[in-house]
Design a protein around this motif. Structure first.
Motif, mmCIF file in Angstrom:
data_model
loop_
_atom_site.group_PDB
_atom_site.id
_atom_site.type_symbol
_atom_site.label_atom_id
_atom_site.label_comp_id
_atom_site.label_asym_id
_atom_site.label_seq_id
_atom_site.Cartn_x
_atom_site.Cartn_y
_atom_site.Cartn_z
ATOM 1 N N VAL A 61 2.725 73.729 28.322
ATOM 2 C CA VAL A 61 1.559 73.792 29.201
ATOM 3 C C VAL A 61 0.408 74.338 28.366
ATOM 4 C CG1 VAL A 61 0.573 74.741 31.314
ATOM 5 C CG2 VAL A 61 3.029 74.229 31.200
ATOM 6 N N GLU A 62 -0.723 73.634 28.378
ATOM 7 C CA GLU A 62 -1.873 74.046 27.571
ATOM 8 C C GLU A 62 -3.138 74.011 28.412
ATOM 9 O OE1 GLU A 62 -2.315 72.764 23.334
ATOM 10 O OE2 GLU A 62 -4.121 71.779 24.108
ATOM 11 N N THR A 63 -3.965 75.059 28.279
ATOM 12 C CA THR A 63 -5.257 75.115 28.969
ATOM 13 C C THR A 63 -6.342 75.492 27.970
ATOM 14 O OG1 THR A 63 -4.934 77.440 29.580
ATOM 15 C CG2 THR A 63 -4.207 75.765 31.166
ATOM 16 N N ARG A 64 -7.589 75.093 28.281
ATOM 17 C CA ARG A 64 -8.734 75.388 27.419
ATOM 18 C C ARG A 64 -9.870 75.940 28.269
ATOM 19 N NH1 ARG A 64 -8.731 72.603 22.333
ATOM 20 N NH2 ARG A 64 -6.753 71.483 22.051
ATOM 21 N N ALA A 65 -10.569 76.931 27.726
ATOM 22 C CA ALA A 65 -11.693 77.536 28.442
ATOM 23 C C ALA A 65 -12.648 78.175 27.439
ATOM 24 C CB ALA A 65 -11.197 78.576 29.443
ATOM 25 N N GLY A 66 -13.823 78.582 27.939
ATOM 26 C CA GLY A 66 -14.826 79.178 27.071
ATOM 27 C C GLY A 66 -14.520 80.601 26.658
ATOM 28 N N ASP A 67 -13.593 81.252 27.347
ATOM 29 C CA ASP A 67 -13.200 82.608 26.970
ATOM 30 C C ASP A 67 -11.695 82.756 27.142
ATOM 31 O OD1 ASP A 67 -12.672 84.086 29.759
ATOM 32 O OD2 ASP A 67 -14.435 82.778 29.972
ATOM 33 N N ALA A 68 -11.130 83.735 26.453
ATOM 34 C CA ALA A 68 -9.679 83.911 26.433
ATOM 35 C C ALA A 68 -9.124 84.261 27.805
ATOM 36 C CB ALA A 68 -9.308 84.988 25.416
ATOM 37 N N ALA A 69 -9.853 85.090 28.564
ATOM 38 C CA ALA A 69 -9.352 85.523 29.867
ATOM 39 C C ALA A 69 -9.201 84.348 30.825
ATOM 40 C CB ALA A 69 -10.283 86.577 30.458
ATOM 41 N N THR A 70 -10.186 83.449 30.820
ATOM 42 C CA THR A 70 -10.115 82.288 31.710
ATOM 43 C C THR A 70 -8.986 81.350 31.290
ATOM 44 O OG1 THR A 70 -12.497 82.420 32.122
ATOM 45 C CG2 THR A 70 -11.403 80.345 32.651
ATOM 46 N N ALA A 71 -8.852 81.130 29.986
ATOM 47 C CA ALA A 71 -7.772 80.268 29.494
ATOM 48 C C ALA A 71 -6.412 80.842 29.872
ATOM 49 C CB ALA A 71 -7.880 80.108 27.985
ATOM 50 N N ARG A 72 -6.262 82.162 29.746
ATOM 51 C CA ARG A 72 -4.992 82.804 30.091
ATOM 52 C C ARG A 72 -4.696 82.677 31.578
ATOM 53 N NH1 ARG A 72 -2.965 86.469 32.763
ATOM 54 N NH2 ARG A 72 -5.021 87.053 33.554
ATOM 55 N N GLN A 73 -5.708 82.874 32.424
ATOM 56 C CA GLN A 73 -5.497 82.799 33.865
ATOM 57 C C GLN A 73 -5.137 81.386 34.303
ATOM 58 O OE1 GLN A 73 -5.442 85.453 36.143
ATOM 59 N NE2 GLN A 73 -4.480 83.778 37.284
ATOM 60 N N GLN A 74 -5.827 80.395 33.737
ATOM 61 C CA GLN A 74 -5.506 79.007 34.069
ATOM 62 C C GLN A 74 -4.080 78.669 33.645
ATOM 63 O OE1 GLN A 74 -8.552 76.715 32.129
ATOM 64 N NE2 GLN A 74 -10.107 77.134 33.703
ATOM 65 N N LEU A 75 -3.688 79.164 32.472
ATOM 66 C CA LEU A 75 -2.325 78.930 32.003
ATOM 67 C C LEU A 75 -1.315 79.565 32.950
ATOM 68 C CD1 LEU A 75 -0.371 77.923 29.787
ATOM 69 C CD2 LEU A 75 -0.659 80.148 28.668
ATOM 70 N N ALA A 76 -1.571 80.804 33.361
ATOM 71 C CA ALA A 76 -0.651 81.497 34.265
ATOM 72 C C ALA A 76 -0.496 80.739 35.580
ATOM 73 C CB ALA A 76 -1.147 82.916 34.523
ATOM 74 N N ASP A 77 -1.602 80.208 36.111
ATOM 75 C CA ASP A 77 -1.537 79.455 37.366
ATOM 76 C C ASP A 77 -0.692 78.192 37.206
ATOM 77 O OD1 ASP A 77 -3.165 81.361 38.498
ATOM 78 O OD2 ASP A 77 -5.015 80.187 38.277
ATOM 79 N N ASN A 78 -0.906 77.465 36.104
ATOM 80 C CA ASN A 78 -0.157 76.224 35.877
ATOM 81 C C ASN A 78 1.329 76.498 35.634
ATOM 82 O OD1 ASN A 78 -2.560 74.900 36.142
ATOM 83 N ND2 ASN A 78 -2.762 74.336 33.979
ATOM 84 N N VAL A 79 1.610 77.587 34.920
ATOM 85 C CA VAL A 79 3.004 77.933 34.637
ATOM 86 C C VAL A 79 3.733 78.319 35.921
ATOM 87 C CG1 VAL A 79 4.468 79.686 33.554
ATOM 88 C CG2 VAL A 79 2.694 78.536 32.216
ATOM 89 N N GLY A 102 -5.406 81.241 21.283
ATOM 90 C CA GLY A 102 -6.203 81.252 20.062
ATOM 91 C C GLY A 102 -7.501 80.493 20.234
ATOM 92 N N GLN A 103 -8.357 80.572 19.220
ATOM 93 C CA GLN A 103 -9.652 79.908 19.260
ATOM 94 C C GLN A 103 -9.575 78.499 18.695
ATOM 95 O OE1 GLN A 103 -12.348 82.695 17.259
ATOM 96 N NE2 GLN A 103 -13.517 82.839 19.159
ATOM 97 N N ASP A 104 -10.390 77.637 19.276
ATOM 98 C CA ASP A 104 -10.562 76.287 18.775
ATOM 99 C C ASP A 104 -12.068 76.029 18.751
ATOM 100 O OD1 ASP A 104 -10.091 73.755 17.898
ATOM 101 O OD2 ASP A 104 -9.670 72.921 19.882
ATOM 102 N N TYR A 105 -12.517 75.220 17.833
ATOM 103 C CA TYR A 105 -13.957 74.978 17.713
ATOM 104 C C TYR A 105 -14.261 73.504 17.946
ATOM 105 C CZ TYR A 105 -14.586 79.664 15.819
ATOM 106 O OH TYR A 105 -14.620 81.031 15.668
#
Length: 246
Positions: A61-79, A102-105
């Motif tokens: 399961v992979e999620t992407r967001a503009g900040d780490a906290a949002t990416a983590r929360q989206q991942l937790a919801d999907n998991v 981690g960061q992606d550019y």
């Protein structure tokens, strides 16, 4: 369940140790040191194939967001959604085998602009089932409930079944080793009298890696997985005692 006969590759060498005498000097008593040890050394590998009784599906399961906290929360919801859905599959054992943020550019629209950072959160899972026919259903359920990556599918053996097949492979290797040792001994006018030493060199098994294909099913498509045999191997090295044929 049908089993194929053990396939064995054997490399054998014959070692013969004959008598020898010591040199005599002036004033020495005559002494003879003699040995009559004869051995046949055989290395053998046995292999047994059988149908798998377990399937392992690896998804992510992979999620992407503009900040780490949002990416983590989206991942937790999907998991959470994924785990709840997999809980409805009887006998499914779910284990986390990877977690990363981690960061992606992203490449900016203009070359003069700095790359825009984005955060990627990923959690990967290993799902083990004892009903191998449900492998495709596990993939469909996972993808429909948050998983966006299917790494691979392996058909393998439970611990009890693997141990059972290892014993069969060892028996086959020993049978073949004895046959080859007897053949070698007969060509050298020797008779096999017994086993001097036995060493288990290696044991292993090779799961069947499967590919998933989509199969039409009514108004949608279901994933169909074809399984194949799993091979278990055992390798031994045996030294046989031998004597001159009468």
């Amino acid at each position: 369940m049908r089993r194929s006969l053990p396939a064995v590759a054997v490399l054998a060498t014959l070692v013969l140790l004959s008598g020898c005498t010591g040199a005599l000097g002036a004033g020495d008593s005559a002494q003879t040191a003699a040995t009559d040890n004869r051995t046949v050394d055989v290395g053998a590998t046995g292999a047994v194939s059988a149908q798998p009784d377990q399937a392992v599906v690896r998804v992510g399961v992979e999620t992407r967001a503009g900040d780490a906290a949002t990416a983590r929360q989206q991942l937790a919801d999907n998991v959470t959604q994924l785990r709840d859905a997999l809980a409805d599959i009887e006998g499914a054992q779910v284990r986390t085998n990877g977690y990363d943020i981690g960061q992606d550019y992203r490449r900016p629209p203009s070359e003069t602009e700095d790359p825009e950072p984005r955060y990627v959160a990923r959690q990967s899972f290993e799902i083990t089932i004892n009903d191998t026919s449900k492998a495709g259903s596990v993939i469909d359920t996972a993808v429909a409930n948050g998983a966006n990556d299917v790494d691979n599918v392996e058909f393998t053996l439970s611990a009890d079944r693997r141990n059972e097949l290892e014993e069969q492979a060892l028996e086959g290797a020993m049978d073949r080793a004895e046959t080859k040792a007897t053949t070698i001994a007969e060509r050298a006018d020797l008779t096999i009298e017994g086993v001097e030493t036995v060493t288990t060199v290696d044991r292993g098994y090779r799961p069947y890696a499967a590919e998933a294909t989509a199969t039409a099913a009514g108004d949608g498509a279901s994933t169909d997985i074809d399984s194949g045999p799993v091979t278990v191997t055992a390798q031994v090295k045996v030294t046989y005692e031998a004597a001159e044929s009468a």
